[in-house]
Motif scaffolding. Structure first.
Motif, mmCIF file in Angstrom:
data_model
loop_
_atom_site.group_PDB
_atom_site.id
_atom_site.type_symbol
_atom_site.label_atom_id
_atom_site.label_comp_id
_atom_site.label_asym_id
_atom_site.label_seq_id
_atom_site.Cartn_x
_atom_site.Cartn_y
_atom_site.Cartn_z
ATOM 1 N N SER A 44 102.447 -16.152 -16.895
ATOM 2 C CA SER A 44 101.314 -16.327 -15.973
ATOM 3 C C SER A 44 100.975 -15.005 -15.295
ATOM 4 C CB SER A 44 101.633 -17.381 -14.913
ATOM 5 O OG SER A 44 101.827 -18.639 -15.513
ATOM 6 N N GLN A 87 97.460 -22.461 -14.538
ATOM 7 C CA GLN A 87 98.512 -23.463 -14.674
ATOM 8 C C GLN A 87 98.339 -24.547 -13.607
ATOM 9 O OE1 GLN A 87 102.231 -21.413 -14.698
ATOM 10 N NE2 GLN A 87 103.393 -23.175 -15.417
ATOM 11 N N ASP A 168 96.538 -21.411 -19.506
ATOM 12 C CA ASP A 168 97.931 -21.368 -19.073
ATOM 13 C C ASP A 168 98.459 -22.798 -18.974
ATOM 14 O OD1 ASP A 168 100.371 -20.680 -18.076
ATOM 15 O OD2 ASP A 168 99.612 -19.460 -16.420
ATOM 16 N N GLU A 169 99.178 -23.222 -19.974
ATOM 17 C CA GLU A 169 99.739 -24.581 -20.065
ATOM 18 C C GLU A 169 98.714 -25.677 -19.807
ATOM 19 O OE1 GLU A 169 103.617 -25.438 -18.505
ATOM 20 O OE2 GLU A 169 104.028 -23.308 -18.333
ATOM 21 N N GLY A 401 105.727 -21.635 -12.330
ATOM 22 C CA GLY A 401 105.490 -23.074 -12.382
ATOM 23 C C GLY A 401 106.718 -23.872 -12.821
HETATM 24 MG MG LIG Z 1 103.486 -19.806 -15.776
#
Ligand SMILES: [Mg+2]
Ligand SMILES: Nc1ncnc2c1ncn2[C@@H]1O[C@H](COP(=O)(O)OP(=O)(O)OP(=O)(O)O)[C@@H](O)[C@H]1O
Length: 506
Positions: A44, A87, A168-169, A401
């Protein structure tokens, strides 16, 4: 041919943490590049440097289509065609879909009025173009996480100038079907002039979607592989630095036939119908099913978070009344909810504080809280879960995260509950740490607890659960022993149950 994007020698230092050291990365035109690495590896952070949110340490370079650029900030990055979907969701719950879509954008100043027709029209046109089933006038508070994620994606794609998109995810809160429609959107975005960087902890997604995969470890660039010719086990080895067993099964069994928890004919107003099951001492009991099958609702009713309309609950053979969340706690039921960001953590408090949060009484003698004890327990879990942090006394907000998730898990592990319900326990957690969490859950079970695991990832259910209840439309369709369960027969039960409920005759 020049690459669409090249990052050279990027470093980033936070107080006490070197998040990135000397990282290189390149993205080819027309490509989907997977970016992976353990929790806290720096994914990230690297993407925030690329999109102008963090300023890198001096010395690094960013090249776009063969030209070196000096990013002044997020708006500048966006003008250059760099967009990111973060995220964490960035949505204001009290505003409508259309307002969230255009908020803070040039020309949208007047758009804070709910009835702004133009906003609504533009949003509707965008959703139609993207083939998204979103209603511009819905208030975001009422939407599911999956829909909010869709909205984030729509926002990123609404900038026509977007050349490089970072996700991001994005799939962490999504189900299989929702993930498939996200993939369709993503593939649509790719042209010979664009490129996408995709971050995920779900390894099969990397295989399905990406052209190449780059790996970070401990803030350093490990390498890039071609997706087609590289087995996932090799990618995992690059990420984690060791082999992680795939397709594993439980290594522990129930301690006795004694039912710690027995549930009979549990029903709630809407989502749960006549659910009965028992969990034995030392057993890990799994719930599988499609999303909306009612698994979370069973957990919520059991923990007292939601009321139930009928049914009996027995703990150690004794009938208990659960009418509120406080009743749940009093009766020794711990529930790690699926929506952890909202209910799980105090972001501005330390790791140690958050770890002790659900179990303060265990750390208190004669109304004195022992900071030492708390610190020791927090340290123990940081070690066991391999949480990447300089100490247990940093605020949770500064963690990556996945490392925040680990703190939530530690919080429930630290609390000495007889019955533990884990709803999607490893969402957002890297493959190496997942394995550690599985071992911890088995250790807890062997201490005589009853453990319930709800998971949409079938390999996870098969790895953990001694028995697996498959739900559809609020009912348990069947219960399988681990030995007889496979991904295929679980899915079959789940979908057949769904079709029967929908009145489809096979
Ligand atoms: Mg991350
Ligand atoms: N604002 C910040 N202040 C201090 N430290 C930070 C900050 N942001 C990130 N870090 C630290 O930088 C490191 C890298 O974090 P990053 O969020 O980039 O990891 P990640 O690879 O995205 O992990 P995850 O898979 O868990 O999302 C971590 O050790 C994290 O604690």
């Amino acid at each position: 041919m020049t690459n669409l994007l090249e990052l050279k020698g990027i470093s980033k230092t936070f107080p006490g943490v070197k998040a990135l050291s000397d990282v290189d990365l390149d993205l080819r035109a027309g490509e989907i590049l997977g970016l992976c690495g353990e929790n806290g590896a720096g994914k990230s952070t690297l993407m925030k440097v690329l999109t102008g949110i963090h300023k890198a340490d001096p010395g690094g370079e960013i090249w776009l289509q063969g030209k070196k650029v000096d990013l002044k900030g997020p708006n500048h990055a966006r003008d250059l065609g760099l967009s990111i979907i973060h995220q964490e969701l960035n949505i204001i719950p009290d505003l409508t879909v259309a307002q969230n879509l255009y908020i803070g954008r040039a020309g949208s100043h007047k758009g804070t009025c709910i009835n702004d027709r133009k906003l609504v029209r533009n949003a509707a046109a965008l959703f139609e173009r993207l083939n998204m089933d979103l209603n511009p006038t819905d208030v975001c508070r009422d939407l599911t996480v999956a829909r909010l994620q869709m909205l984030e994606i729509a926002r990123a794609l609404s900038y026509d100038s977007t050349k490089i998109l970072v996700m991001d995810e994005p799939t962490a809160p999504l189900t299989t079907t929702e993930t498939e429609s996200l993939f369709a959107l993503v593939r649509n975005f790719i042209t010979p002039e664009t490129g996408l960087i995709f971050i995920t902890h779900r390894m099969p997604e990397l295989k399905e979607l990406t052209d190449r995969i780059s790996v970070l470890r401990d803030g350093q660039y490990v390498g890039t592989v071609e997706t087609e010719t590289t087995p996932l086990s090799e990618v995992i080895r690059l990420m984690v630095g060791r082999e992680v067993p795939a397709d594993a099964r439980p290594t522990t069994k129930p301690l006795s036939d004694e039912a710690v928890l027995k549930v009979e004919h549990l029903s709630t107003k809407k989502a749960v119908h006549d659910v009965s099951f028992e969990v034995k001492k030392g057993e890990i009991f799994g719930f599988a099913g499609l999303v909306g099958a009612g698994r979370t609702e069973v957990a919520r009713a059991l923990s007292g978070a939601d009321p139930h309309t009928s049914g009996d609950v027995y703990i150690h053979g004794k009938k208990v009344r659960i009418r509120s969340a406080a009743d749940g706690v009093k009766n020794g039921i711990g529930y790690l909810s699926e929506d952890r960001k909202q209910y799980g953590l105090l972001l501005d408090k330390t790791i140690a504080f958050n770890t002790a949060l659900a179990a303060m009484e265990q750390f208190t003698t004669a109304s004195v809280i022992s900071a030492k004890k708390i610190e020791a327990v927090a340290k123990d879990y940081v070690g066991k879960l391999r949480t990447r942090t300089p100490s247990v006394n940093v605020d949770v907000r500064s963690l990556s995260g996945g490392n925040q998730q680990k703190v939530v898990i530690a919080k429930w592990l630290a609390k000495d509950s007889d019955i533990l319900i884990f709803d999607e326990p490893t969402r957002g957690i890297d493959v190496g740490a997942k394995d550690e969490i599985y071992t911890l859950l088995e250790e807890l079970a062997q201490q005589g607890k009853a453990i319930i695991v709800i998971s949409s990832e079938l390999p996870e259910v098969l790895r953990l659960a001694n028995r697996i209840a498959v739900m559809a439309h609020g009912r348990i369709i069947g219960t399988l022993d681990n030995e007889e369960a496979t991904q295929e027969n679980i899915m079959e039960l789940a979908t057949v149950g769904q079709e029967q409920a929908n009145g489809v005759v096979a």
